[in-house]
Design a protein around this motif. Sequence first.
Motif, PDB file in Angstrom:
ATOM      1  N   ALA A 187      -1.611  -2.793  -3.749  1.00 51.82           N
ATOM      2  CA  ALA A 187      -2.895  -3.271  -2.890  1.00 51.82           C
ATOM      3  C   ALA A 187      -3.681  -2.028  -2.736  1.00 51.82           C
ATOM      4  O   ALA A 187      -4.723  -2.161  -2.273  1.00 51.82           O
ATOM      5  CB  ALA A 187      -2.514  -4.049  -1.577  1.00 51.82           C
ATOM      6  N   GLY A 188      -3.052  -0.993  -2.534  1.00 53.79           N
ATOM      7  CA  GLY A 188      -3.844   0.265  -2.218  1.00 53.79           C
ATOM      8  C   GLY A 188      -3.056   1.687  -2.375  1.00 53.79           C
ATOM      9  O   GLY A 188      -1.783   1.377  -2.732  1.00 53.79           O
ATOM     10  N   LEU A 189      -3.558   2.576  -2.842  1.00 60.32           N
ATOM     11  CA  LEU A 189      -2.880   3.907  -3.022  1.00 60.32           C
ATOM     12  C   LEU A 189      -3.452   5.048  -2.293  1.00 60.32           C
ATOM     13  O   LEU A 189      -4.634   5.173  -2.303  1.00 60.32           O
ATOM     14  CB  LEU A 189      -2.687   4.065  -4.490  1.00 60.32           C
ATOM     15  N   GLY A 190      -2.726   5.393  -1.368  1.00 59.14           N
ATOM     16  CA  GLY A 190      -3.167   6.835  -0.746  1.00 59.14           C
ATOM     17  C   GLY A 190      -2.453   8.125  -1.205  1.00 59.14           C
ATOM     18  O   GLY A 190      -1.563   8.348  -1.242  1.00 59.14           O
ATOM     19  N   LEU A 191      -3.362   9.209  -1.685  1.00 59.90           N
ATOM     20  CA  LEU A 191      -2.476  10.381  -2.108  1.00 59.90           C
ATOM     21  C   LEU A 191      -3.157  11.609  -1.230  1.00 59.90           C
ATOM     22  O   LEU A 191      -4.415  11.711  -1.263  1.00 59.90           O
ATOM     23  CB  LEU A 191      -2.942  10.633  -3.697  1.00 59.90           C
ATOM     24  N   VAL A 192      -2.126  12.290  -0.465  1.00 58.24           N
ATOM     25  CA  VAL A 192      -2.584  13.115   0.504  1.00 58.24           C
ATOM     26  C   VAL A 192      -1.949  14.404   0.040  1.00 58.24           C
ATOM     27  O   VAL A 192      -0.852  14.583  -0.178  1.00 58.24           O
ATOM     28  CB  VAL A 192      -1.957  13.063   1.758  1.00 58.24           C
ATOM     29  N   ASP A 193      -2.762  15.460  -0.057  1.00 53.73           N
ATOM     30  CA  ASP A 193      -2.517  16.839  -0.541  1.00 53.73           C
ATOM     31  C   ASP A 193      -1.569  16.918  -1.836  1.00 53.73           C
ATOM     32  O   ASP A 193      -0.551  17.369  -1.984  1.00 53.73           O
ATOM     33  CB  ASP A 193      -1.575  17.596   0.286  1.00 53.73           C
ATOM     34  N   VAL A 230       0.870  -1.259   0.047  1.00 49.02           N
ATOM     35  CA  VAL A 230      -0.143   0.028  -0.083  1.00 49.02           C
ATOM     36  C   VAL A 230       0.990   1.341  -0.187  1.00 49.02           C
ATOM     37  O   VAL A 230       2.049   1.429   1.076  1.00 49.02           O
ATOM     38  CB  VAL A 230      -0.922   0.230   1.341  1.00 49.02           C
ATOM     39  N   LEU A 231       0.713   1.841  -1.109  1.00 49.82           N
ATOM     40  CA  LEU A 231       1.658   3.133  -1.156  1.00 49.82           C
ATOM     41  C   LEU A 231       0.889   4.411  -0.713  1.00 49.82           C
ATOM     42  O   LEU A 231      -0.394   4.571  -0.952  1.00 49.82           O
ATOM     43  CB  LEU A 231       1.902   3.325  -2.555  1.00 49.82           C
ATOM     44  N   VAL A 232       1.705   5.313   0.113  1.00 49.95           N
ATOM     45  CA  VAL A 232       1.051   6.740   0.317  1.00 49.95           C
ATOM     46  C   VAL A 232       1.934   7.708   0.191  1.00 49.95           C
ATOM     47  O   VAL A 232       3.077   7.658   0.528  1.00 49.95           O
ATOM     48  CB  VAL A 232       0.669   6.669   2.106  1.00 49.95           C
ATOM     49  N   GLY A 233       1.517   8.729  -0.548  1.00 48.03           N
ATOM     50  CA  GLY A 233       2.405   9.663  -0.724  1.00 48.03           C
ATOM     51  C   GLY A 233       1.646  11.128  -0.541  1.00 48.03           C
ATOM     52  O   GLY A 233       0.582  11.022  -0.645  1.00 48.03           O
ATOM     53  N   ILE A 234       2.558  11.812   0.152  1.00 43.80           N
ATOM     54  CA  ILE A 234       2.046  13.302   0.517  1.00 43.80           C
ATOM     55  C   ILE A 234       2.539  14.322  -0.431  1.00 43.80           C
ATOM     56  O   ILE A 234       4.076  14.278  -0.578  1.00 43.80           O
ATOM     57  CB  ILE A 234       2.460  13.743   2.013  1.00 43.80           C
ATOM     58  N   SER A 235       1.799  15.242  -1.030  1.00 42.49           N
ATOM     59  CA  SER A 235       2.217  16.154  -1.926  1.00 42.49           C
ATOM     60  C   SER A 235       3.147  15.552  -3.017  1.00 42.49           C
ATOM     61  O   SER A 235       2.770  14.737  -3.786  1.00 42.49           O
ATOM     62  CB  SER A 235       3.122  17.274  -1.240  1.00 42.49           C
ATOM     63  N   LEU A 236       4.585  16.138  -3.043  1.00 42.38           N
ATOM     64  CA  LEU A 236       5.287  15.257  -4.361  1.00 42.38           C
ATOM     65  C   LEU A 236       5.477  14.099  -4.103  1.00 42.38           C
ATOM     66  O   LEU A 236       5.523  13.281  -5.193  1.00 42.38           O
ATOM     67  CB  LEU A 236       6.669  16.149  -4.186  1.00 42.38           C
ATOM     68  N   GLY A 237       5.498  13.435  -2.818  1.00 42.72           N
ATOM     69  CA  GLY A 237       5.383  11.855  -2.546  1.00 42.72           C
ATOM     70  C   GLY A 237       4.289  11.458  -3.569  1.00 42.72           C
ATOM     71  O   GLY A 237       4.253  10.021  -3.575  1.00 42.72           O
ATOM     72  N   GLY A 238       3.265  12.026  -3.593  1.00 41.53           N
ATOM     73  CA  GLY A 238       1.963  11.597  -4.444  1.00 41.53           C
ATOM     74  C   GLY A 238       2.410  11.032  -5.929  1.00 41.53           C
ATOM     75  O   GLY A 238       1.994  10.081  -6.390  1.00 41.53           O
ATOM     76  N   TYR A 239       3.323  12.295  -6.288  1.00 42.17           N
ATOM     77  CA  TYR A 239       3.541  11.758  -7.641  1.00 42.17           C
ATOM     78  C   TYR A 239       4.504  10.634  -7.770  1.00 42.17           C
ATOM     79  O   TYR A 239       4.323   9.914  -8.714  1.00 42.17           O
ATOM     80  CB  TYR A 239       4.267  13.104  -8.365  1.00 42.17           C
ATOM     81  N   ALA A 293       4.593   7.997  -5.625  1.00 41.71           N
ATOM     82  CA  ALA A 293       3.576   6.835  -5.318  1.00 41.71           C
ATOM     83  C   ALA A 293       2.823   6.559  -6.624  1.00 41.71           C
ATOM     84  O   ALA A 293       2.833   5.510  -7.061  1.00 41.71           O
ATOM     85  CB  ALA A 293       2.640   7.290  -4.259  1.00 41.71           C
ATOM     86  N   LEU A 294       2.225   7.643  -7.393  1.00 38.41           N
ATOM     87  CA  LEU A 294       1.685   7.336  -8.751  1.00 38.41           C
ATOM     88  C   LEU A 294       2.572   6.669  -9.643  1.00 38.41           C
ATOM     89  O   LEU A 294       2.221   5.641 -10.451  1.00 38.41           O
ATOM     90  CB  LEU A 294       1.129   8.553  -9.288  1.00 38.41           C
ATOM     91  N   ALA A 295       3.657   7.049  -9.771  1.00 40.57           N
ATOM     92  CA  ALA A 295       4.880   6.637 -10.748  1.00 40.57           C
ATOM     93  C   ALA A 295       5.431   5.220 -10.263  1.00 40.57           C
ATOM     94  O   ALA A 295       5.433   4.377 -11.046  1.00 40.57           O
ATOM     95  CB  ALA A 295       6.169   7.456 -10.721  1.00 40.57           C
ATOM     96  N   MET A 296       5.071   4.941  -8.953  1.00 44.60           N
ATOM     97  CA  MET A 296       5.549   3.400  -8.505  1.00 44.60           C
ATOM     98  C   MET A 296       4.434   2.452  -8.890  1.00 44.60           C
ATOM     99  O   MET A 296       4.425   1.459  -9.396  1.00 44.60           O
ATOM    100  CB  MET A 296       5.719   3.599  -6.798  1.00 44.60           C
ATOM    101  N   ALA A 297       3.028   3.256  -8.920  1.00 47.37           N
ATOM    102  CA  ALA A 297       1.826   2.133  -9.068  1.00 47.37           C
ATOM    103  C   ALA A 297       1.736   1.966 -10.504  1.00 47.37           C
ATOM    104  O   ALA A 297       1.303   1.013 -10.943  1.00 47.37           O
ATOM    105  CB  ALA A 297       0.692   3.020  -8.510  1.00 47.37           C
ATOM    106  N   ARG A 298       2.546   2.897 -11.341  1.00 48.94           N
ATOM    107  CA  ARG A 298       2.402   2.560 -12.760  1.00 48.94           C
ATOM    108  C   ARG A 298       3.414   1.522 -13.307  1.00 48.94           C
ATOM    109  O   ARG A 298       3.195   0.770 -14.208  1.00 48.94           O
ATOM    110  CB  ARG A 298       2.717   3.793 -13.680  1.00 48.94           C
ATOM    111  N   GLN A 299       4.217   0.956 -12.089  1.00 49.57           N
ATOM    112  CA  GLN A 299       5.414  -0.054 -12.546  1.00 49.57           C
ATOM    113  C   GLN A 299       5.043  -1.163 -12.222  1.00 49.57           C
ATOM    114  O   GLN A 299       5.596  -2.216 -12.697  1.00 49.57           O
ATOM    115  CB  GLN A 299       6.778   0.668 -11.874  1.00 49.57           C
ATOM    116  N   ARG A 300       4.168  -1.304 -10.821  1.00 50.44           N
ATOM    117  CA  ARG A 300       4.077  -2.628 -10.321  1.00 50.44           C
ATOM    118  C   ARG A 300       2.572  -2.393  -9.697  1.00 50.44           C
ATOM    119  O   ARG A 300       2.263  -1.213  -9.267  1.00 50.44           O
ATOM    120  CB  ARG A 300       4.875  -2.799  -9.092  1.00 50.44           C
TER     121      ARG A 300
END
Length: 106
Positions: free
Chosen positions: A67-73, A46-55, A57-64
């Motif tokens: 189970a879950g993705l949390g985007l905060v701010d 489960v990936l969680v990214g805050i602000s730039l970390g959300g970008y 996390a999205l890049a990681m989710a594109r690669q593999r």
Amino acid sequence: MHLGRSDVVVPNLPGFGRTALPNGQPDLAAVATSLWEHVPPAEPVVLVGISLGGYVALAMARQRPVAGLGLVDTKLSADTPGSLRNRQRLADQMDRRESMAYYAKQ
């Protein structure tokens, strides 16, 4: 909801902590690839990214699959010209002061 035993990995992104900046232009896909090296391949993630970390996390989710993705701010649209100018202004101020303290005041 019971999550069971979970490991939490908080990476040092390139340029922070003891992680050096890579050569060349910034590349979210390259950052995502480097972060996947710290995650066991068979584990549900489960990936969680805050602000730039959300970008990131999205890049990681594109690669593999994840189970879950949390985007905060985090937003999914590109910066407007005005917000891009403001982002550059803040970056310039932080560079001049060599500190994130300026950003925290904004």
